[in-house]
Design an enzyme around this catalytic site. Structure first.
Site, mmCIF file in Angstrom:
data_model
loop_
_atom_site.group_PDB
_atom_site.id
_atom_site.type_symbol
_atom_site.label_atom_id
_atom_site.label_comp_id
_atom_site.label_asym_id
_atom_site.label_seq_id
_atom_site.Cartn_x
_atom_site.Cartn_y
_atom_site.Cartn_z
ATOM 1 N N HIS A 204 77.468 40.310 44.767
ATOM 2 C CA HIS A 204 76.031 39.993 44.810
ATOM 3 C C HIS A 204 75.172 40.829 43.876
ATOM 4 C CE1 HIS A 204 75.806 43.555 47.411
ATOM 5 N NE2 HIS A 204 74.522 43.582 47.120
HETATM 6 C C1 UD1 Z 1 69.158 43.144 47.983
HETATM 7 C C2 UD1 Z 1 69.014 44.569 47.466
HETATM 8 C C3 UD1 Z 1 70.393 45.151 47.190
HETATM 9 C C4 UD1 Z 1 71.299 45.014 48.397
HETATM 10 C C5 UD1 Z 1 71.323 43.577 48.881
HETATM 11 C C6 UD1 Z 1 72.101 43.490 50.168
HETATM 12 C C7 UD1 Z 1 66.971 44.985 46.146
HETATM 13 C C8 UD1 Z 1 66.426 45.179 44.799
HETATM 14 N N1 UD1 Z 1 68.264 44.603 46.227
HETATM 15 O O1 UD1 Z 1 69.725 42.387 46.941
HETATM 16 O O2 UD1 Z 1 70.265 46.527 46.882
HETATM 17 O O3 UD1 Z 1 72.596 45.401 48.019
HETATM 18 O O4 UD1 Z 1 69.974 43.134 49.130
HETATM 19 O O5 UD1 Z 1 72.557 42.211 50.405
HETATM 20 O O6 UD1 Z 1 66.286 45.153 47.118
HETATM 21 N N2 UD1 Z 1 68.211 34.861 49.135
HETATM 22 C C9 UD1 Z 1 68.287 33.775 49.980
HETATM 23 N N3 UD1 Z 1 68.187 34.015 51.323
HETATM 24 C C10 UD1 Z 1 68.015 35.240 51.862
HETATM 25 C C11 UD1 Z 1 67.922 36.332 50.994
HETATM 26 C C12 UD1 Z 1 68.030 36.129 49.635
HETATM 27 O O7 UD1 Z 1 68.437 32.638 49.540
HETATM 28 O O8 UD1 Z 1 67.953 35.370 53.110
HETATM 29 C C13 UD1 Z 1 68.359 34.621 47.686
HETATM 30 C C14 UD1 Z 1 67.037 34.330 46.968
HETATM 31 O O9 UD1 Z 1 67.300 33.401 45.957
HETATM 32 C C15 UD1 Z 1 66.701 35.667 46.344
HETATM 33 C C16 UD1 Z 1 68.067 36.240 46.033
HETATM 34 O O10 UD1 Z 1 68.909 35.802 47.081
HETATM 35 O O11 UD1 Z 1 65.894 35.549 45.206
HETATM 36 C C17 UD1 Z 1 68.099 37.755 45.946
HETATM 37 O O12 UD1 Z 1 67.575 38.326 47.153
HETATM 38 P P1 UD1 Z 1 66.899 39.778 47.124
HETATM 39 O O13 UD1 Z 1 66.581 40.209 48.501
HETATM 40 O O14 UD1 Z 1 65.801 39.832 46.133
HETATM 41 O O15 UD1 Z 1 68.032 40.697 46.525
HETATM 42 P P2 UD1 Z 1 69.566 40.828 46.915
HETATM 43 O O16 UD1 Z 1 70.387 40.365 45.772
HETATM 44 O O17 UD1 Z 1 69.807 40.225 48.245
HETATM 45 N N1 UDP Z 2 78.525 41.921 55.346
HETATM 46 C C1 UDP Z 2 78.421 41.018 56.389
HETATM 47 N N2 UDP Z 2 78.626 39.687 56.116
HETATM 48 C C2 UDP Z 2 78.914 39.233 54.877
HETATM 49 C C3 UDP Z 2 79.014 40.169 53.822
HETATM 50 C C4 UDP Z 2 78.789 41.514 54.093
HETATM 51 O O1 UDP Z 2 78.174 41.408 57.528
HETATM 52 O O2 UDP Z 2 79.076 38.014 54.708
HETATM 53 C C5 UDP Z 2 78.295 43.344 55.631
HETATM 54 C C6 UDP Z 2 79.336 44.296 55.125
HETATM 55 O O3 UDP Z 2 80.424 44.373 56.023
HETATM 56 C C7 UDP Z 2 78.547 45.590 55.039
HETATM 57 C C8 UDP Z 2 77.174 45.129 54.614
HETATM 58 O O4 UDP Z 2 77.109 43.742 54.948
HETATM 59 O O5 UDP Z 2 78.420 46.195 56.318
HETATM 60 C C9 UDP Z 2 77.007 45.306 53.145
HETATM 61 O O6 UDP Z 2 75.888 44.613 52.712
HETATM 62 P P1 UDP Z 2 75.720 44.095 51.224
HETATM 63 O O7 UDP Z 2 77.023 44.016 50.558
HETATM 64 O O8 UDP Z 2 74.891 42.875 51.310
HETATM 65 O O9 UDP Z 2 74.786 45.229 50.578
HETATM 66 P P2 UDP Z 2 75.099 46.676 49.955
HETATM 67 O O10 UDP Z 2 75.867 47.462 50.927
HETATM 68 O O11 UDP Z 2 75.812 46.469 48.658
HETATM 69 O O12 UDP Z 2 73.731 47.217 49.710
#
Ligand code: UD1
Ligand code: UDP
Length: 351
Positions: A204
Site C-alpha cells: 500500500h
Molecule cells: C495511510 C497512511 C500510511 C499508513 C496507511 C495504513 C498517511 C500519509 N498515510 O496511507 O502511513 O501506512 O494509512 O493503511 O497518512 N481509501 C479508501 N477507503 C478507505 C481509506 C482509503 O478507498 O477507507 C483509498 C482512497 O482512494 C484514498 C487512498 O485509499 O485516497 C489512500 O488513503 P490515505 O488514508 O490517504 O492513505 P493510505 O495509503 O491509506
Molecule cells: N492488517 C489487517 N488487515 C489487512 C491488512 C493489514 O488487519 O487486510 C493489519 C496488519 O496485521 C497490521 C496493520 O494492519 O496490524 C498494519 O497496517 P497497514 O499495513 O495498513 O499500515 P502500516 O503499519 O504500514 O502503517
C-alpha cells in the site's frame, strides 16, 4: 486526567485497542476517542472497532480521503474544535499518518501536551510522507514513547532524549493478547490456502502504488514464485491495480480483512511479503520470515539472521529472498516485554 486519543487509520485502531483497554480500566483516567475518518470503509475501520472491542469514537470527523494538504488541513480544523470544547489534559497520537500530524499540531498550538506513541522511527527517506509526519510530530510532542532502543537513539540524536520514554511496542502487546484469542477459537478464522504453503502479501505504500513501474515489478516477481499468494488488498492499491496489471493466477486477491483474520493468515503463512510497517513486525513476532518490498526499513531490529530481507521491488531480489532458507535463529526481545501499555499508562499518570 482527561485524555483525547486521536486515531484515523487502520494501524492506529489496532494500537489504540491495546492502549485504550488499559487506560479505560483506570478510574482516574477519562479517555475520549477522536476518529478523524481518514479510513472509512467498513473493512478499513468499523471491523476493528467491533472485533477488538474498541469503544465507539466519541467524535468522528468524517474527513475521508484527499491530498495531503486538504486532508491534514481539514483534520486540523476539526480536531481544534473538539479540543477547544473538551479541554483535555493531554492528547495521545499514534504512529506516522496524517491523522498523527494533525492531532499533534492542533493540540500543541492550544498548549495541550501531546504524547506520541511509536515515536522515534526513522527511514531517513524524506520522500515518504510518513517520515515528514514522524519528524514534525516528534519535534512538537511532549512525551515520546519509543518502541525500540533504535528509536530512543534516533530521538537522542535529534536532541529529544529528555522527552523520551522507552515503552516497547504496543503492537507486540497486541499480538500476545490476541493470539491467545485465536488459539481459544481455532475454527472461527480460516485460511484460503494450505497452511505453510502460501505467501502472505500486502502492498500500500505510496512509492509502490503511485509508481506503476514499481507495482509491475512486484507482480512480475509474484508471477515467478512457485507459491500461492494471498493478498488482502488495500483500497489504494485496488484502485491502481484494476485494469492496469494482469494478476498471476496464483495470486489470490481478497478484500482487506480484520485484525484477527490477518493474524491467522500470518500464523499460517510460509513467509510474508510486504511494504507495511506493522506487518513486518508481526511477521517477526510470530516467527515468519519477511521480505520487505521497500528500499529501507525503520524496523532494523527485525533484520538480524535474515528474519527480514529488504529487497525493494527488484524481481530478482524478491525471488531470491523467497527462495532463501527460513531462519531458525532465535528472535530477540527488542520490542519490550508485552507490557508496553502498562508503561505508557504509568508514565502518563506520573506527569
Ligand atoms: C495511510 C497512511 C500510511 C499508513 C496507511 C495504513 C498517511 C500519509 N498515510 O496511507 O502511513 O501506512 O494509512 O493503511 O497518512 N481509501 C479508501 N477507503 C478507505 C481509506 C482509503 O478507498 O477507507 C483509498 C482512497 O482512494 C484514498 C487512498 O485509499 O485516497 C489512500 O488513503 P490515505 O488514508 O490517504 O492513505 P493510505 O495509503 O491509506
Ligand atoms: N492488517 C489487517 N488487515 C489487512 C491488512 C493489514 O488487519 O487486510 C493489519 C496488519 O496485521 C497490521 C496493520 O494492519 O496490524 C498494519 O497496517 P497497514 O499495513 O495498513 O499500515 P502500516 O503499519 O504500514 O502503517
Amino acid at each position: 486526567m482527561k485524555i483525547v486519543s486521536i486515531v484515523g487509520a487502520r494501524p492506529q485502531f489496532i494500537k489504540a485497542a491495546t492502549v485504550s483497554r488499559k487506560l479505560r480500566a483506570n478510574p482516574s483516567i477519562r479517555e475520549l476517542l477522536l476518529h478523524t475518518g481518514q479510513h472509512y470503509d467498513e473493512n478499513m475501520s468499523d471491523v476493528f472497532f467491533r472485533e477488538l472491542n474498541i469503544p465507539q469514537p466519541d467524535f468522528n470527523l468524517g474527513i475521508g480521503s484527499g491530498s495531503h494538504a486538504v486532508q491534514t488541513g481539514l483534520m486540523l480544523q476539526g480536531i481544534e474544535t473538539v479540543l477547544l470544547r473538551e479541554k483535555p489534559d493531554m492528547t495521545l497520537v499514534y504512529g506516522d499518518t496524517n491523522s498523527t500530524l494533525a492531532g499533534a499540531l492542533a493540540s500543541t498550538k492550544l498548549h495541550i501536551p501531546v504524547a506520541h506513541i511509536e515515536s522515534g522511527l526513522r527511514s531517513f527517506n524524506r520522500r515518504m510522507p510518513e517520515e515528514i509526519n514522524r519528524i514534525v510530530t516528534d519535534r512538537i510532542s511532549d512525551i515520546l514513547f519509543a518502541p525500540t532502543q533504535t528509536a530512543v537513539h534516533n530521538l537522542d540524536h535529534e536532541g529529544l532524549v529528555n522527552n523520551t520514554c522507552f515503552s516497547g511496542d504496543v503492537m507486540y502487546d497486541s499480538v500476545l493478547y490476541y493470539q491467545s484469542r485465536l488459539l481459544n477459537d481455532p475454527d472461527q478464522y480460516q485460511t484460503p490456502c494450505i497452511p505453510e504453503k502460501y505467501l502472505l502479501a500486502t502492498i500500500h505504500r505510496a512509492e509502490n502504488t503511485d509508481d506503476l513501474s514499481n507495482l509491475k515489478r512486484i507482480f512480475s516477481a509474484f508471477s515467478r514464485l512457485p507459491f500461492e499468494i494471498v493478498l488482502p488488498i488495500h483500497p489504494r492499491t485496488k484502485k491502481i491495480l484494476t485494469g492496469t496489471i494482469e494478476i498471476p493466477s496464483r495470486v489470490h486477491i481478497i478484500e482487506p480483512v480484520g485484525y484477527l483474520q490477518m493474524l491467522k493468515l500470518t500464523f499460517d503463512s510460509l513467509k510474508v511479503l510486504t511494504d507495511s510497517g506493522g506487518l513486518q513486525k508481526e511477521a517477526y513476532f510470530i516467527g515468519k520470515q519477511c521480505i520487505t518490498l521497500r528500499t529501507e526499513t525503520e524496523w532494523i531490529e527485525t533484520l538480524h539472521d535474515n528474519w527480514n530481507i529488504v529487497t525493494g521491488t527488484d524481481p530478482d531480489l524478491i525471488v531470491k529472498a523467497v527462495n532463501m532458507a527460513t531462519p531458525d535463529a532465535p528472535r530477540k526481545k527488542d520490542f519490550g516485554d508485552g507490557h508496553s501499555a502498562d508503561i505508557i499508562e504509568k508514565k502518563l499518570l506520573s506527569l
